[in-house]
Design a protein around this motif. Structure first.
Motif, short mmCIF file in Angstrom:
data_model
loop_
_atom_site.label_atom_id
_atom_site.label_comp_id
_atom_site.label_asym_id
_atom_site.label_seq_id
_atom_site.Cartn_x
_atom_site.Cartn_y
_atom_site.Cartn_z
N ARG A 56 9.42 -11.73 -32.31
CA ARG A 56 10.07 -10.43 -32.46
C ARG A 56 10.68 -10.02 -31.14
N LEU A 57 11.60 -9.10 -31.23
CA LEU A 57 12.30 -8.63 -30.05
C LEU A 57 12.29 -7.11 -30.08
N ARG A 58 11.78 -6.49 -29.01
CA ARG A 58 11.76 -5.03 -28.89
C ARG A 58 12.84 -4.63 -27.91
N VAL A 59 13.62 -3.62 -28.28
CA VAL A 59 14.59 -3.02 -27.38
C VAL A 59 14.20 -1.55 -27.25
N LEU A 60 14.08 -1.10 -26.00
CA LEU A 60 13.63 0.26 -25.73
C LEU A 60 14.58 0.97 -24.77
N ILE A 61 14.69 2.28 -24.92
CA ILE A 61 15.31 3.14 -23.92
C ILE A 61 14.18 4.00 -23.38
N CYS A 62 13.86 3.85 -22.10
CA CYS A 62 12.68 4.47 -21.51
C CYS A 62 13.07 5.44 -20.40
N VAL A 63 12.28 6.51 -20.27
CA VAL A 63 12.46 7.49 -19.21
C VAL A 63 11.59 7.09 -18.02
N GLN A 64 12.19 7.00 -16.84
CA GLN A 64 11.47 6.68 -15.61
C GLN A 64 10.73 5.33 -15.71
N SER A 65 11.22 4.43 -16.53
CA SER A 65 10.63 3.10 -16.74
C SER A 65 9.24 3.15 -17.33
N HIS A 66 8.84 4.27 -17.95
CA HIS A 66 7.52 4.40 -18.58
C HIS A 66 7.63 4.08 -20.06
N CYS A 67 7.72 2.80 -20.37
CA CYS A 67 7.91 2.40 -21.77
C CYS A 67 6.64 2.50 -22.59
N GLN A 68 5.47 2.57 -21.93
CA GLN A 68 4.23 2.62 -22.69
C GLN A 68 3.87 4.04 -23.12
N HIS A 69 4.59 5.03 -22.61
CA HIS A 69 4.32 6.41 -22.99
C HIS A 69 5.21 6.82 -24.15
N ASN A 70 5.10 8.08 -24.55
CA ASN A 70 5.89 8.55 -25.68
C ASN A 70 7.33 8.88 -25.31
N SER A 71 7.68 8.76 -24.03
CA SER A 71 9.03 9.11 -23.60
C SER A 71 9.96 7.91 -23.72
N ASN A 72 10.06 7.37 -24.94
CA ASN A 72 10.96 6.24 -25.14
C ASN A 72 11.49 6.21 -26.56
N LEU A 73 12.55 5.48 -26.75
CA LEU A 73 13.10 5.15 -28.06
C LEU A 73 12.94 3.65 -28.22
N GLU A 74 12.64 3.20 -29.44
CA GLU A 74 12.31 1.79 -29.60
C GLU A 74 12.76 1.28 -30.96
N THR A 75 13.20 0.04 -30.99
CA THR A 75 13.40 -0.67 -32.25
C THR A 75 12.84 -2.07 -32.10
N VAL A 76 12.35 -2.61 -33.19
CA VAL A 76 11.77 -3.95 -33.20
C VAL A 76 12.51 -4.76 -34.25
#
Length: 129
Positions: A56-76
């Motif tokens: 699978r491939l995840r593409v994310l738009i993250c705030v301050q590079s914090h992709c593990q927090h809720n401050s992101n948009l994601e598609t898989v």
């Protein structure tokens, strides 16, 4: 001039986008709509022995590079074994404080090297404060 062409068919407007770092920095606090469309090529085909697990491939738009927090948009996206070119899009709204940045991340669990192709894009538009 409000639009600055970097090369043919590429324009950006406003001071927030840094093309070197790939980051959009919010000039003021507010809600921004972000969008990215990535054309991704798998450089070598999957081997027949490779299972589908983890492909699978995840593409994310993250705030301050914090992709593990809720401050992101994601598609898989599941990567099929027959294709070597994929188009994946992410769109949504995030709240950024003034000076915070957002950027695109690709999480590759496919087991094959991937390349983001030309024609991919990333945009941010201030919706309101």
């Amino acid at each position: 001039s409000p639009s600055q062409p970097e090369r043919e068919e590429m324009f950006h407007r406003g001071p927030g986008l840094n093309l070197t770092s790939g980051q959009y920095t919010a000039p003021i606090a507010g809600y921004y709509t972000f969008s990215t469309t990535l054309h991704i090529a798998r450089r070598e085909p999957r081997r027949k022995g490779q299972g589908c697990r983890g492909s699978r491939l995840r593409v994310l738009i993250c705030v301050q590079s914090h992709c593990q927090h809720n401050s992101n948009l994601e598609t898989v996206s599941q990567l099929g074994s027959s294709r070597n070119l994929f188009t994946i899009s992410v769109t949504g709204t995030l709240y950024l404080q003034a000076g915070q940045y957002a950027s695109v991340f690709v999480d590759n669990t496919a087991g094959s090297p991937l390349t983001v192709q030309s024609g991919s894009d990333f945009s941010a538009v201030l919706l309101g404060v």
